[in-house]
Design an enzyme around this catalytic site. Structure first.
Site, mmCIF file in Angstrom:
data_model
loop_
_atom_site.group_PDB
_atom_site.id
_atom_site.type_symbol
_atom_site.label_atom_id
_atom_site.label_comp_id
_atom_site.label_asym_id
_atom_site.label_seq_id
_atom_site.Cartn_x
_atom_site.Cartn_y
_atom_site.Cartn_z
ATOM 1 N N GLU A 466 38.967 14.431 2.716
ATOM 2 C CA GLU A 466 38.776 15.004 4.057
ATOM 3 C C GLU A 466 38.505 16.504 4.003
ATOM 4 O O GLU A 466 39.177 17.308 4.645
ATOM 5 C CB GLU A 466 39.989 14.684 4.939
ATOM 6 C CG GLU A 466 40.095 13.188 5.210
ATOM 7 C CD GLU A 466 41.304 12.798 6.022
ATOM 8 O OE1 GLU A 466 41.184 11.878 6.849
ATOM 9 O OE2 GLU A 466 42.383 13.383 5.827
ATOM 10 N N GLU A 536 41.109 4.275 2.389
ATOM 11 C CA GLU A 536 42.296 4.178 3.221
ATOM 12 C C GLU A 536 42.051 3.102 4.271
ATOM 13 O O GLU A 536 40.999 3.080 4.905
ATOM 14 C CB GLU A 536 42.623 5.515 3.914
ATOM 15 C CG GLU A 536 42.974 6.645 2.964
ATOM 16 C CD GLU A 536 43.216 7.982 3.666
ATOM 17 O OE1 GLU A 536 43.492 7.954 4.885
ATOM 18 O OE2 GLU A 536 43.116 9.021 3.002
#
Length: 1063
Positions: A466, A536
């Site tokens: 991220e 994820e």
């Protein structure tokens, strides 16, 4: 550098900790993790000084004054009484203006003394090694500044040879800064914790001739048959030295040598060797065979030897799929942070080993080190136990998103892909696409690969997490491919997969995931170059995750989808106490930390103690490497492993009947001889005659269990269960002998006092309130069974509410509250009471159940048939009207029982909790538990403890028993195919669960609450991901359901308390 040390700042105009161009000063080149015998562990108690700013920190020459104390190393100062922990998920806890950091930059100063062991050579090379310091630090030795480093989860080594006195006491002085420019790219979803949190060593090596580093690549030939070792040994050699590599058998150290290679060198540099092992035993996560490799350097009669365990395996993309040893693999993985409930990221090795043993025992085969290199010893365990590892650089800068999105007022409810388009390019400009940060990004990739390159379990490097996408990721990718082309590279933040070898997504809904597999990067002929994984998914926050079976079906049905990694392994709660001394596991905001992201740190498959939650139990079932079904009189067994057959499994079966009298009775048992089943293949086996001929008048089930046979692997005990399967053989619905038969001449008498009607029969009485239209109490032989709720005055009442889960909080809760589902009221519209005969009374009521303010509601028509033998047959029809919501949390009844009823026995799914999208791990049986043991004590209190598939339930205690069932005459359900019900038995009301911030806030009430539900909603993963699947919502529609209730008094001495050890 002179013996007088170095200046405190590399750039006179900027502190080192606010200069993105300065991240290492005077550190040695990074290398493979190796602590020789000639080392001194400097962990333990250090003197410590805490200052609010670097300018307030003491100088090395200052004497220890009163403000000095001691702390443990490894450790974090916030967990030892200095400052406070702070949790944020995305946002930065400081103003966003990189590379600058707050002036109020808490600074911890550490000092300790040491003596060089007299056994070390007088002229040895000495280096000081820090394996992890958060976030940046200067180091002094004997009052001389020797270096600076940052990169919290990366190691740094300093040459201290010129500064150490070998014949007297020395002092290390370390000044650690809580914030540095590196904090901008260390914005991982975890606690902000500071200090020296990993090991510190003083290391002694030969000053003239030594092994500096090594890189062993255990590959296979083009036929995946023979092992090839490519070894690069970096040496310092000032005289003629012999470098030797020996490969030994894959047993214990010191085993027989297979082959060796030796070269003579006389100068510094790299020594290249190529060695082969015929018919090498291949390493996989299923067969983690490790050879013992010895690397030695001999010079002037002295030998340095390094031992490295290594597996032979090849990783590449074949036909667009991640392949190991020529075969595609499937990730059944988890994301894991370093976390301990007392020590934060200072995790003891035994705790780490326990984590990995739990993973293997729960059918997990892959680990993503999120979002930084883990403790270096973890990878030794992953090599040994067998886990596919994605090893990730210490890099995340997610907080730049909010810095961009909030001024633009980008709404969170906007589609995520649209939000990315608006915010991500601007967010990347801060660091990821900023050339002044390129060197800092590259350093983190270099550190990762240098330390972990010799670990066979690491098959993929990751560029971080991220951090948007920019030129600096391309530079990291290029570096990784240049120095280690034998591994793949991952980065989810690169949507076009320019700088990654695979497409990676987070929390993608199943339907969208399948669409991506069919379209993203797919050529006109249907082929593709890169696979897809979910780095994820299935956010495991609180009561969840749902969707596991749906994702598993998608993975199994589409070979391009190569699995994923659950977010995440464990809750990050920190043990603390409230004002009254009650302990609990704290989350964001519990320490006065502002800003914070509250409970989002509690999103794991393990509790903060690292004990399994129901989510991990569910995951084990879904991740089973053996799939089973029944077709006719045959058992179909499918091998889901990638590399091994099923020869290591023992298959046992049991036929058992379930019922009120037999409870759970085994009719026959046996074992099956499993034929060879290759990976990905299936076999059909005839069911034993005893199974095919099992015919009983009650419900009969076949349970098949797969266990490890022979000596257990290191991660399991003997007879460890790998998989389990159930199949219903026969159905049955005999009458339940719950209640005593009333004497033939018994009758029900009625007494009226005001609005209360009391109906008395054989050893029981029921009170009905004609003002509210509800039963208010039920006694059996003078002992309370049901009691009135102090607010509604009802003992039995329809209800649609449950305490919200973490996933509800993120999506449905506000919707339900907008429609007032949490605040429903009851208006009695009609009540009639009739005597069918002397033995039965029928009560019919009509209520309108609706919330204040709004005009929608349910018309509830309920019939109670009260029999003289203390049986109530209840039927309810619900008809919605008005502008009603599309769905509610549940539909059923709330019963308030006397507290003395504390033992529960049921026929249904168990022993653990179950919900429509989280029930695969539960088995059909007859189970028993105490009420307290039915609860799941989530560290953030919420809805829990539901049991589905229930045929009947009994709650007893204090000499009375209440029984409930659904399949009984007079209980006509609107869905005749689904008359099993759910129940919850608890001492905590929904209001109490919703109000409590922590388990220690829960107060047991003087009652046992029993919920009997016709329908309950799934749990989903909406805290971060898709909500409840549409068909698993409880739709607001006309519905009929009913229950048969029976109250019976009996001798407390014969209560079946002994049965409550089951499950």
């Amino acid at each position: 550098m002179s013996s007088q040390g170095m200046s405190l700042r590399q750039d006179p105009d900027k502190p080192d900790y606010s200069n993105e161009a300065v991240f290492r000063r005077n550190t040695l080149p990074p290398r493979s993790y190796y602590i020789p015998e000639t080392s001194l562990l400097l962990n333990g108690q250090w003197n410590f000084h805490y200052a609010f700013t670097p300018l307030d920190a003491p100088e090395p020459s200052a004497s220890a004054a009163e403000e000095w104390t001691t702390v443990s190393v490894p450790g974090h100062w916030q967990l030892q009484g200095h400052g406070k922990p702070q949790y944020t998920n995305v946002i930065y806890p400081f103003p966003v203006c990189p590379p600058f950091v707050p002036s109020e930059n808490p600074t911890g100063t550490y000092r300790r003394q040491f003596n060089v062991p007299s056994s070390w050579h007088e002229n040895s090379h000495l280096r000081l090694r820090f394996d992890g310091v958060d976030s940046a630090y200067h180091v002094w030795v004997n009052d001389r500044l020797i270096g600076y480093a940052q990169g919290s989860r990366n190691a740094s080594e300093f040459d201290v040879t010129p500064y150490v006195d070998r014949h007297s006491t020395n002092e290390i002085f370390v000044r650690v800064y809580q914030w540095c420019d590196g904090s901008y790219i260390e914005d991982q979803d975890q606690w902000w914790l500071s200090g020296i949190f990993r090991d510190v060593h003083l290391i002694s090596l030969d000053s003239q001739n030594r092994i500096e580093d090594w890189f062993l690549r255990g590959d296979l030939d083009s036929q995946y048959q023979h092992g090839i070792l490519n070894a690069t040994i970096t040496v310092k050699s000032s005289s003629e030295s012999a470098v030797k590599v020996v490969i030994r058998e894959p047993t214990q150290a010191g085993s027989a040598a297979i082959t060796s290679f030796e070269k003579t060198v006389s100068s510094d540099g790299n020594v290249e060797m190529i060695m082969s092992v015929a018919n090498a035993k291949k390493w996989t996560a299923e067969t983690p065979t490790l050879y013992n490799v010895e690397i030695s350097l001999t010079a002037n009669g002295s030998t340095q030897t390094i031992h490295q365990r290594l597996g032979f395996r090849t990783v590449n993309l074949e036909n667009g799929l991640i392949s190991v040893n020529g075969k595609p693999i499937r990730f059944r993985g988890v994301n894991r942070h370093d976390h301990h409930p007392l020590h934060g990221r200072a995790v003891p090795i035994d705790f780490i080993r326990k984590d990995l043993l739990l993973m293997k025992a729960h059918n997990i085969n892959a680990l993503r080190c999120s979002h930084y290199p883990s403790d270096p010893r973890l990878l030794d365990l992953a090599d040994e136990l067998g886990l596919w590892v994605i090893d990730e650089a210490d890099l995340e800068c997610h907080g730049f998103y909010d810095a961009v999105a909030r001024p633009l007022n980008i709404p969170e409810e906007m589609d995520y892909e649209e939000r990315k388009k608006l915010a991500f390019p601007q967010a990347a400009k801060f660091t990821s696409d900023n050339p002044s940060w390129t060197a800092a990004y590259l350093d983190r990739m270099e550190q990762l690969i240098a330390r972990d390159k010799n670990h066979t379990s690491v098959i993929i490097w990751s560029l971080g997490n991220e951090a948007f996408y920019g030129r600096n990721h391309q530079a990291m990718y290029d570096y990784a491919k240049r120095v280690n082309p034998g591994r793949l590279v991952h980065y989810e933040g690169d949507p076009q997969a320019k700088s990654t070898d695979l497409y990676s997504y987070m929390y993608t809904p199943v339907e969208k995931l399948i669409e991506l597999a069919e379209t993203e990067g797919v050529k006109s002929d249907g082929s593709f170059d890169k696979p897809i994984i979910l780095c994820e998914y299935a956010h495991a926050m609180g009561n969840g995750p749902g969707w596991l079976e749906d994702y598993e079906r998608a993975f199994q049905s589409n070979t391009r989808l190569q699995g994923g990694f659950i977010w995440e392994w464990a809750n990050h709660g920190l043990l603390t106490k409230d004002a009254n001394g009650k302990e609990y596991y704290g989350y964001g905001g519990d320490f006065g930390d502002e800003p914070n992201d509250k409970t989002f740190v509690m999103d794991g498959l393990l509790f903060s103690t690292h004990q399994p939650t129901p989510g991990l139990v569910e995951l084990k079932k879904v991740y089973e490497p053996v799939k089973v079904s029944v077709e006719g009189d045959s058992l179909i067994v499918t091998n889901i492993y990638n590399f091994v057959g099923l020869e290591h499994l023992l298959v046992s079966w049991r036929v058992h009947q379930l019922g009120p009298s037999s409870r759970d009775l085994a009719i026959d048992t046996g074992t099956l001889d499993l034929p060879p089943v290759q990976p990905g293949e299936s076999t059909k086996m005839a069911l034993p005659d005893a199974v095919r001929k099992a015919k009983t008048g009650t419900e009969t089930w076949l349970t098949v269990e797969f266990q490890n046979r022979g000596p257990p692997p290191p991660w399991a005990e003997a007879n460890h269960q790998i998989a389990i399967f159930q199949h219903q053989l026969t159905t049955g619905n005999p009458p339940l002998a719950f209640a005593e038969q009333a004497p033939p001449n018994s009758a029900i008498t009625t007494k009226t006092v005001g609005a209360k009607r009391t109906f008395t029969g054989h050893n029981f009485s029921v009170v009905f309130d004609t003002a509210t239209g509800y039963i208010t109490s039920w006694e059996s032989n003078g002992k309370a069974v049901l009691k009135p709720d102090p607010t509604t005055r009802a003992a039995i009442m329809p209800s649609f509410w449950r305490a919200p889960t973490d996933n509800d909080q993120a999506s449905s809760l506000q919707y339900w509250q907008r429609f007032g589902v949490h605040a429903m009221t009851s208006q009695l519209r009609d009540v009639t009471i009739s005597d069918d005969d002397d033995n039965t009374v029928t009560i019919s009521t009509t209520h309108f159940l609706s919330p204040p303010i709004l005009s929608w509601g349910y018309t509830a028509k309920t019939t109670y048939k009260i029999s003289a033998n203390s049986v109530i047959r209840l039927k309810t029809t619900l008809t919605p009207s008005g502008a009603h919501p599309e769905h509610v949390p549940r539909v059923g009844l709330n019963l308030r029982l006397a507290r003395e009823l504390e033992f529960v026995e049921w026929h249904g799914l168990g022993p653990g909790e179950s919900y429509p999208d989280k029930k695969s791990a539960q088995l059909m049986g007859v189970w028993g538990k105490k009420v307290a043991d039915l609860q799941t004590n989530y560290e953030v209190p919420q809805e829990n403890g539901n049991r589905m598939g229930t045929r009947w339930v009994e709650v007893n205690g204090g000499g009375v028993r209440l029984s409930a069932m659904a399949k009984e005459e007079g209980c006509v359900w609107s869905d005749n195919t689904n008359q099993d019900f759910s129940f919850v038995a608890t001492r905590h009301s929904a209001e109490m669960l919703e109000k409590a911030a922590h388990p220690c806030d829960l107060i047991e009430e003087d009652a046992t609450f029993l919920r009997l539900d016709a329908r309950v909603a799934g749990v989903g993963t909406a805290a971060c991901g898709p909500g409840v699947r549409e068909d698993l919502l409880v739709k607001v529609e006309e519905m009929t359901f009913g229950f048969t209730l029976s109250a019976l008094s009996h001798d407390p001495e014969v209560e079946r308390a002994g049965s409550f050890s089951r499950g």
